[in-house]
Design a protein around this motif. Structure first.
Motif, PDB file in Angstrom:
ATOM      1  N   PHE A  91      15.760  -7.860   8.274  1.00  0.00           N
ATOM      2  CA  PHE A  91      14.469  -7.183   8.244  1.00  0.00           C
ATOM      3  C   PHE A  91      13.458  -8.056   7.507  1.00  0.00           C
ATOM      4  N   GLU A  92      12.218  -8.063   7.989  1.00  0.00           N
ATOM      5  CA  GLU A  92      11.159  -8.823   7.344  1.00  0.00           C
ATOM      6  C   GLU A  92      10.145  -7.880   6.717  1.00  0.00           C
ATOM      7  N   GLN A  93       9.544  -8.328   5.622  1.00  0.00           N
ATOM      8  CA  GLN A  93       8.536  -7.507   4.944  1.00  0.00           C
ATOM      9  C   GLN A  93       7.395  -7.147   5.891  1.00  0.00           C
ATOM     10  N   PHE A  94       7.046  -5.874   5.902  1.00  0.00           N
ATOM     11  CA  PHE A  94       5.976  -5.294   6.718  1.00  0.00           C
ATOM     12  C   PHE A  94       6.259  -5.383   8.221  1.00  0.00           C
TER      13      PHE A  94
ATOM     14  N   GLU B 116       0.622  -0.035  12.509  1.00  0.00           N
ATOM     15  CA  GLU B 116      -0.095  -1.311  12.504  1.00  0.00           C
ATOM     16  C   GLU B 116      -1.247  -1.268  11.507  1.00  0.00           C
ATOM     17  N   ALA B 117      -1.942  -0.126  11.431  1.00  0.00           N
ATOM     18  CA  ALA B 117      -3.048   0.014  10.476  1.00  0.00           C
ATOM     19  C   ALA B 117      -2.536  -0.071   9.043  1.00  0.00           C
ATOM     20  N   LEU B 118      -1.397   0.582   8.767  1.00  0.00           N
ATOM     21  CA  LEU B 118      -0.806   0.506   7.434  1.00  0.00           C
ATOM     22  C   LEU B 118      -0.325  -0.911   7.123  1.00  0.00           C
TER      23      LEU B 118
ATOM     24  N   SER C  65      -0.684  -5.688   3.929  1.00  0.00           N
ATOM     25  CA  SER C  65      -0.609  -7.147   4.004  1.00  0.00           C
ATOM     26  C   SER C  65      -1.837  -7.823   3.398  1.00  0.00           C
ATOM     27  N   LYS C  66      -2.896  -7.052   3.206  1.00  0.00           N
ATOM     28  CA  LYS C  66      -4.145  -7.621   2.705  1.00  0.00           C
ATOM     29  C   LYS C  66      -3.991  -8.071   1.256  1.00  0.00           C
ATOM     30  N   PRO C  67      -4.321  -9.338   0.960  1.00  0.00           N
ATOM     31  CA  PRO C  67      -4.213  -9.803  -0.434  1.00  0.00           C
ATOM     32  C   PRO C  67      -5.269  -9.146  -1.317  1.00  0.00           C
ATOM     33  N   ILE C  68      -4.857  -8.700  -2.486  1.00  0.00           N
ATOM     34  CA  ILE C  68      -5.766  -8.085  -3.454  1.00  0.00           C
ATOM     35  C   ILE C  68      -5.534  -8.748  -4.797  1.00  0.00           C
TER      36      ILE C  68
ATOM     37  N   ALA D 157      -2.524 -11.181  -8.928  1.00  0.00           N
ATOM     38  CA  ALA D 157      -2.374 -10.908  -7.497  1.00  0.00           C
ATOM     39  C   ALA D 157      -1.376  -9.779  -7.286  1.00  0.00           C
ATOM     40  N   ILE D 158      -1.638  -8.931  -6.311  1.00  0.00           N
ATOM     41  CA  ILE D 158      -0.764  -7.792  -6.074  1.00  0.00           C
ATOM     42  C   ILE D 158       0.526  -8.235  -5.394  1.00  0.00           C
ATOM     43  N   ASP D 159       1.620  -7.610  -5.781  1.00  0.00           N
ATOM     44  CA  ASP D 159       2.918  -7.790  -5.122  1.00  0.00           C
ATOM     45  C   ASP D 159       3.339  -6.416  -4.627  1.00  0.00           C
ATOM     46  N   ARG D 160       3.214  -6.204  -3.319  1.00  0.00           N
ATOM     47  CA  ARG D 160       3.461  -4.888  -2.740  1.00  0.00           C
ATOM     48  C   ARG D 160       4.915  -4.455  -2.859  1.00  0.00           C
TER      49      ARG D 160
END
Length: 278
Positions: free
Chosen positions: A77-80, A123-125, A130-133, A143-146
């Motif tokens: 499995f891959e992230q997101f 896909e919206a989620l 995935s957006k860097p914050i 930097a955020i680490d989800r």
């Protein structure tokens, strides 16, 4: 009774398909006798029987043989990533106060039917997560680490660069105002706070450090005093929870054969423990 039988008894018998948005790749597994139970957490799902969308965390888990022929964790499995899977949902249980809600949102993975599946809501989620914050201020860039719901950066700790992890204000949120406020307060009085943490750890662990030294092969080693203990501690990272509690980790300079020294601090600033970890 076999491990497989015990495992399957935790789940309902009905098999059905669902879509999941995976939080992160599989990092490991629980060892159960001759089997391994890998797992991945997901951020949202869609029940394909009804089309119902759930924006809540859950987990899929499965069993594989624990032997030398094992290659990876059985599934990749891959992230997101968005996956269409066949599952059986867990039988709900009464949760204790300290147990997380996801325990009743677990699924036994039967099969992965489709990788890179598509769904408008997921896909919206995926785009959102995935957006860097980042947070930029006088302390550092964070930097955020989800995967862990925290921001991470490097701060100056009394002249030493250390890793800082700030828990988000809400789970899977994109701010860390509460943790940042606490970190700033600690760093504003860093000399006094650093000394206070070291003194507490030395009080709790110096005797133990000498016991470890006596058990080592080192000959004619100098006795470790509280003052020496404090000097040998090297700050490495700080974790600040959204409630204001702290976990501080110091390198031990081999006093405990490479284990970390962990100090826990309550939101009110009271130090509650100093232990060896790792």
């Amino acid at each position: 009774m076999s491990v497989q039988t015990d495992f399957e008894k935790e789940f309902e018998t009905e098999e059905y398909e669902m879509l999941i948005l995976v939080q992160s790749s599989c990092k490991g597994a629980v060892n159960i006798k001759d089997m391994l139970k890998p797992f991945v957490d997901f951020l949202a799902s869609i029940d394909l029987r009804t089309g119902q969308f759930f924006h809540e965390k859950g987990r899929v888990e499965w069993l594989i043989k624990n032997d030398n022929k094992r290659n990876g964790w059985g599934y990749k499995f891959e992230q997101f990533g968005i996956y269409r899977v066949t599952v059986r949902k867990c039988i709900p249980q009464k949760l204790l106060p300290y147990q997380l809600q996801y325990i009743n949102n677990r699924y036994m993975l039967i099969n992965v039917l489709e990788e890179n599946a598509s769904n408008e809501k997921l896909e919206a989620l995926k785009e959102y997560y995935s957006k860097p914050i980042s947070i930029e201020n006088e302390l550092a860039s964070f930097a955020i680490d989800r995967e862990f719901s925290w921001f991470e950066g490097i701060v100056n700790w009394n002249g030493v660069e250390v890793n800082a992890y700030l828990e988000t204000d809400e789970e899977d949120g994109d701010t860390a105002k509460q943790a940042m406020k606490v970190l700033k307060k600690v760093l504003d009085n860093i000399v006094e706070n650093d000394t206070k943490y070291r003194e507490f750890a030395a009080q709790e662990l110096t005797e133990l450090a000498n016991e470890w030294m006596d058990a080592s092969d080192e000959i004619d080693a100098e006795e470790i005093t509280k003052e020496i203990f404090m000097k040998r501690m090297e700050m490495s990272e700080i974790i600040v929870s959204s409630d204001g509690s702290l976990s501080l980790f110091f390198n031990d300079d081999d006093m405990f054969w490479g284990h970390a020294i962990e100090i826990e601090v309550k939101p009110n600033g009271k130090i509650i423990s100093a232990n060896i970890a790792g």
